[in-house]
Design a protein around this motif. Structure first.
Motif, PDB file in Angstrom:
ATOM      1  N   ASN A  35      46.362  17.202  -8.253  1.00 50.74           N
ATOM      2  CA  ASN A  35      47.356  16.504  -9.060  1.00 50.74           C
ATOM      3  C   ASN A  35      46.760  16.036 -10.379  1.00 50.74           C
ATOM      4  OD1 ASN A  35      48.435  13.361  -9.553  1.00 50.74           O
ATOM      5  ND2 ASN A  35      50.055  14.875  -9.335  1.00 50.74           N
ATOM      6  N   PHE A  36      45.551  15.465 -10.331  1.00 49.35           N
ATOM      7  CA  PHE A  36      44.880  15.019 -11.552  1.00 49.35           C
ATOM      8  C   PHE A  36      44.617  16.186 -12.497  1.00 49.35           C
ATOM      9  CE2 PHE A  36      42.781  10.830  -9.972  1.00 49.35           C
ATOM     10  CZ  PHE A  36      43.963  10.156 -10.220  1.00 49.35           C
ATOM     11  N   VAL A  94      35.412  10.307  -8.868  1.00 51.09           N
ATOM     12  CA  VAL A  94      35.530   8.846  -8.853  1.00 51.09           C
ATOM     13  C   VAL A  94      36.987   8.450  -9.046  1.00 51.09           C
ATOM     14  CG1 VAL A  94      34.931   6.716 -10.069  1.00 51.09           C
ATOM     15  CG2 VAL A  94      33.182   8.458  -9.669  1.00 51.09           C
ATOM     16  N   ARG A  95      37.650   9.110  -9.979  1.00 47.42           N
ATOM     17  CA  ARG A  95      39.071   8.837 -10.215  1.00 47.42           C
ATOM     18  C   ARG A  95      39.891   9.089  -8.954  1.00 47.42           C
ATOM     19  NH1 ARG A  95      40.218  12.917 -14.807  1.00 47.42           N
ATOM     20  NH2 ARG A  95      42.368  12.203 -14.484  1.00 47.42           N
ATOM     21  N   ALA A  96      39.607  10.197  -8.281  1.00 48.18           N
ATOM     22  CA  ALA A  96      40.366  10.555  -7.077  1.00 48.18           C
ATOM     23  C   ALA A  96      40.153   9.537  -5.956  1.00 48.18           C
ATOM     24  CB  ALA A  96      39.968  11.953  -6.606  1.00 48.18           C
ATOM     25  N   GLU A  97      38.912   9.096  -5.785  1.00 47.43           N
ATOM     26  CA  GLU A  97      38.630   8.081  -4.755  1.00 47.43           C
ATOM     27  C   GLU A  97      39.387   6.793  -5.047  1.00 47.43           C
ATOM     28  OE1 GLU A  97      37.007   8.157  -2.008  1.00 47.43           O
ATOM     29  OE2 GLU A  97      35.592   9.838  -2.047  1.00 47.43           O
ATOM     30  N   ARG A  98      39.414   6.411  -6.314  1.00 43.87           N
ATOM     31  CA  ARG A  98      40.135   5.186  -6.693  1.00 43.87           C
ATOM     32  C   ARG A  98      41.623   5.318  -6.393  1.00 43.87           C
ATOM     33  NH1 ARG A  98      37.463   4.324 -12.711  1.00 43.87           N
ATOM     34  NH2 ARG A  98      35.468   3.426 -12.065  1.00 43.87           N
ATOM     35  N   ARG A  99      42.203   6.460  -6.769  1.00 43.60           N
ATOM     36  CA  ARG A  99      43.634   6.645  -6.553  1.00 43.60           C
ATOM     37  C   ARG A  99      43.960   6.694  -5.067  1.00 43.60           C
ATOM     38  NH1 ARG A  99      47.472   8.032  -9.993  1.00 43.60           N
ATOM     39  NH2 ARG A  99      46.359   6.419 -11.150  1.00 43.60           N
ATOM     40  N   LYS A 100      43.073   7.292  -4.268  1.00 42.29           N
ATOM     41  CA  LYS A 100      43.299   7.352  -2.817  1.00 42.29           C
ATOM     42  C   LYS A 100      43.357   5.950  -2.235  1.00 42.29           C
ATOM     43  CE  LYS A 100      41.853   9.959   1.268  1.00 42.29           C
ATOM     44  NZ  LYS A 100      41.981   8.891   2.274  1.00 42.29           N
ATOM     45  N   ASP A 115      44.072   3.958 -23.940  1.00 41.78           N
ATOM     46  CA  ASP A 115      44.484   5.295 -23.518  1.00 41.78           C
ATOM     47  C   ASP A 115      43.434   5.896 -22.596  1.00 41.78           C
ATOM     48  OD1 ASP A 115      46.958   5.628 -25.022  1.00 41.78           O
ATOM     49  OD2 ASP A 115      45.689   5.612 -26.807  1.00 41.78           O
ATOM     50  N   GLY A 116      43.791   7.023 -21.972  1.00 36.36           N
ATOM     51  CA  GLY A 116      42.831   7.704 -21.124  1.00 36.36           C
ATOM     52  C   GLY A 116      43.495   8.422 -19.980  1.00 36.36           C
ATOM     53  N   PHE A 117      42.669   9.044 -19.151  1.00 36.52           N
ATOM     54  CA  PHE A 117      43.162   9.836 -18.031  1.00 36.52           C
ATOM     55  C   PHE A 117      43.576   8.949 -16.856  1.00 36.52           C
ATOM     56  CE2 PHE A 117      40.230  12.574 -20.383  1.00 36.52           C
ATOM     57  CZ  PHE A 117      41.018  13.699 -20.574  1.00 36.52           C
ATOM     58  N   SER A 118      44.352   9.517 -15.937  1.00 35.43           N
ATOM     59  CA  SER A 118      44.759   8.791 -14.736  1.00 35.43           C
ATOM     60  C   SER A 118      43.539   8.450 -13.888  1.00 35.43           C
ATOM     61  CB  SER A 118      45.710   9.657 -13.903  1.00 35.43           C
ATOM     62  OG  SER A 118      46.872   9.976 -14.617  1.00 35.43           O
ATOM     63  N   GLY A 119      43.561   7.283 -13.279  1.00 38.49           N
ATOM     64  CA  GLY A 119      42.502   6.904 -12.361  1.00 38.49           C
ATOM     65  C   GLY A 119      41.267   6.328 -13.018  1.00 38.49           C
ATOM     66  N   CYS A 120      41.334   6.031 -14.307  1.00 39.92           N
ATOM     67  CA  CYS A 120      40.175   5.462 -15.011  1.00 39.92           C
ATOM     68  C   CYS A 120      40.230   3.936 -15.055  1.00 39.92           C
ATOM     69  CB  CYS A 120      40.098   6.003 -16.435  1.00 39.92           C
ATOM     70  SG  CYS A 120      39.754   7.763 -16.536  1.00 39.92           S
ATOM     71  N   GLY A 121      41.288   3.366 -14.517  1.00 33.46           N
ATOM     72  CA  GLY A 121      41.418   1.913 -14.509  1.00 33.46           C
ATOM     73  C   GLY A 121      42.135   1.337 -15.706  1.00 33.46           C
ATOM     74  N   LYS A 122      42.952   2.177 -16.380  1.00 34.30           N
ATOM     75  CA  LYS A 122      43.650   1.701 -17.589  1.00 34.30           C
ATOM     76  C   LYS A 122      44.559   0.513 -17.291  1.00 34.30           C
ATOM     77  CE  LYS A 122      45.893   5.341 -18.801  1.00 34.30           C
ATOM     78  NZ  LYS A 122      45.604   6.123 -17.582  1.00 34.30           N
TER      79      LYS A 122
END
Length: 228
Positions: free
Chosen positions: A178-179, A154-160, A11-18
């Motif tokens: 959005n996050f 970091v999450r935002a950069e990954r999603r971009k 589990d976890g937040f969006s963009g953490c690599g789940k």
């Protein structure tokens, strides 16, 4: 040596690599990977495509009654979410879906339907499933529970980068907004809110390479499978 077939809940937040972590872990263990987030995204896309507002109870019920979600593995060995004969994968990561998926995921009928299907898929063990309520609701007895976190930027950069790889343009500001909205909706919803299970291991992925992330998670899984 007797090898246990365990369930791994991530589990976890969006963009953490789940999803990427769960997919690689399942491959390393030769387990079934179930992307629960894709299932909620699939329902979100189907509602959006049909022009049905999430507040339209009758419209949502109609889509759920006709739902035939399942995963099919393509020639590259990658599992795509299908609804009937339709491959939904190309439509799951658009900003339209990103902006609505938390609202759709909070609908009790949607959660009840998809949680039941996820539990059926994973009842035999030997699975890795990622989402937001896997360790707390879907598989509360999972042998290994992980909760992934990461710095918002970091999450935002990954999603971009992920979106750009799919030919979708979005600014960092749009993604961060959005996050923030999704984090708030996911954590505050009445049904199955995003929360860390008491026995989950928290892993901050902000400054880990993907290889380091996989190695840590694989070590944890092997300890559960073969004994500490």
């Amino acid at each position: 040596m007797l090898v246990n077939k365990i369930a791994v809940a991530i589990d976890g937040f969006s963009g953490c690599g789940k999803s990427s972590t769960a997919r690689e872990l399942a491959k390393a263990l030769n387990y079934l990977y179930i992307d629960s987030g894709a299932m909620y995204r699939g329902v979100t896309y189907l509602l959006t495509d049909a022009g049905i507002d999430p507040s339209d109870h009758a419209g949502v019920s109609q889509v759920l009654d006709q739902l035939d979600l399942h995963f099919e593995t393509n020639e590259e060995g990658i599992a795509h979410l299908h609804n009937g004969n339709q491959d939904l994968e190309p439509f799951l990561r658009t900003m339209d879906v990103n902006n609505r998926v938390s609202e759709v995921s909070a609908i009790p009928e949607v959660r009840t339907r998809l949680v039941r299907q996820q539990q059926e898929l994973g009842k035999a063990g030997g699975i890795v499933m990622d989402g937001r309520d896997i360790g707390t609701v879907v598989f509360p007895d999972a042998e290994l529970k992980l909760f992934l976190t990461a710095d918002l930027n970091v999450r935002a950069e990954r999603r971009k980068r992920e979106l750009e790889g799919k030919g979708i343009n979005a600014t960092l500001d749009e993604i961060i907004r959005n996050f923030n909205e999704r984090d708030k909706l996911d954590s505050k919803r009445e049904v199955s809110p995003l929360t860390k299970a008491k026995d989950a291991i928290e892993l901050d992925t902000s400054f880990l390479t993907f290889e380091e992330q996989i190695n840590r998670v694989l070590t944890m899984a092997e300890e559960k499978i073969y004994g500490d």
